[in-house]
Design a protein around this motif. Structure first.
Motif, short mmCIF file in Angstrom:
data_model
loop_
_atom_site.label_atom_id
_atom_site.label_comp_id
_atom_site.label_asym_id
_atom_site.label_seq_id
_atom_site.Cartn_x
_atom_site.Cartn_y
_atom_site.Cartn_z
N SER A 1 17.93 -4.74 -38.37
CA SER A 1 18.89 -4.08 -39.22
C SER A 1 20.14 -3.87 -38.38
O SER A 1 20.13 -3.11 -37.42
CB SER A 1 18.34 -2.73 -39.70
N GLN B 1 11.02 -1.60 -43.45
CA GLN B 1 12.42 -2.00 -43.53
C GLN B 1 13.31 -0.79 -43.81
O GLN B 1 14.38 -0.65 -43.22
CB GLN B 1 12.62 -3.06 -44.61
N LEU C 1 11.55 -7.49 -37.75
CA LEU C 1 12.47 -6.69 -38.57
C LEU C 1 13.77 -6.53 -37.80
O LEU C 1 13.76 -6.39 -36.58
CB LEU C 1 11.93 -5.28 -38.78
N LEU D 1 6.10 -9.82 -42.54
CA LEU D 1 7.47 -9.60 -42.05
C LEU D 1 8.02 -10.83 -41.34
O LEU D 1 9.18 -11.19 -41.51
CB LEU D 1 7.50 -8.38 -41.12
N ALA E 1 19.43 -7.62 -43.68
CA ALA E 1 17.99 -7.43 -43.62
C ALA E 1 17.36 -8.44 -44.55
O ALA E 1 17.99 -8.89 -45.51
CB ALA E 1 17.62 -6.02 -44.05
N THR F 1 13.70 -7.78 -49.88
CA THR F 1 12.47 -7.02 -50.08
C THR F 1 11.66 -7.57 -51.24
O THR F 1 10.57 -7.09 -51.51
CB THR F 1 12.77 -5.53 -50.32
#
Length: 157
Positions: free
Chosen positions: A46, A17, A44, A149, A3, A6
């Motif tokens: 993951s 997220q 995004l 993002l 990912a 942050t």
């Protein structure tokens, strides 16, 4: 999990997220998840990451980029089909394959949530958790957060 970092992200972006990572980790059978903007850009993702650098896929983001491309394509195809059939807006698309499933769900701003799952997943559980994500993300995914993002994905190695 792979990912974007942050560091420096707003609270809203970090929460999105976290929600996406939670979807992958908590819902049985989910392999990877991607949020794609209305113009087809990965916002995004993951997905389980490879253990070693040698195992990482070639290309900008490997499986995440592939899922984003599939989600964007399915979204465009089903939107076109709905328009031809006067079906209104597309809420959800599901493709069941021999070795897995792909789910695509619209987010209120025109973005799409895509999930790649195992063939033995409980489709109703996956769809339920996707709907929860969409409900939580829809009001948070503002143009500013989308831009943030997108930039964080571009800066991810």
């Amino acid at each position: 999990m792979t990912a974007p970092s942050t560091y420096g992200l707003s609270t809203q972006a970090r929460n999105l997220q976290w929600l996406l990572t939670d979807l992958v980790e908590e819902v049985p059978g989910v392999n990877s998840v991607a949020v794609v903007s209305s113009d087809g850009l990965l916002l995004l993702s993951s997905a389980p990451g490879p253990e070693t650098p040698q195992d990482r896929p070639k290309g900008p983001r490997g499986a995440s980029a592939d899922l984003a491309t599939i989600v964007s394509g399915l979204g465009s195809l089903t939107t076109g089909a709905a328009a031809l059939m006067d079906g209104g807006s597309v809420k959800q698309t599901m493709v069941a394959m021999e070795h897995g499933s792909v789910f695509v769900m619209a987010i209120s701003d025109g973005s799409l949530l895509g999930v790649h799952a195992t063939p033995d997943c409980d489709m109703s559980v996956v769809a339920y958790h996707m709907a929860l994500f969409v409900g939580r993300a829809g009001h948070v995914l503002t143009p500013e957060v989308r831009s943030e993002l997108r930039q964080s994905m571009e800066n991810t190695p």
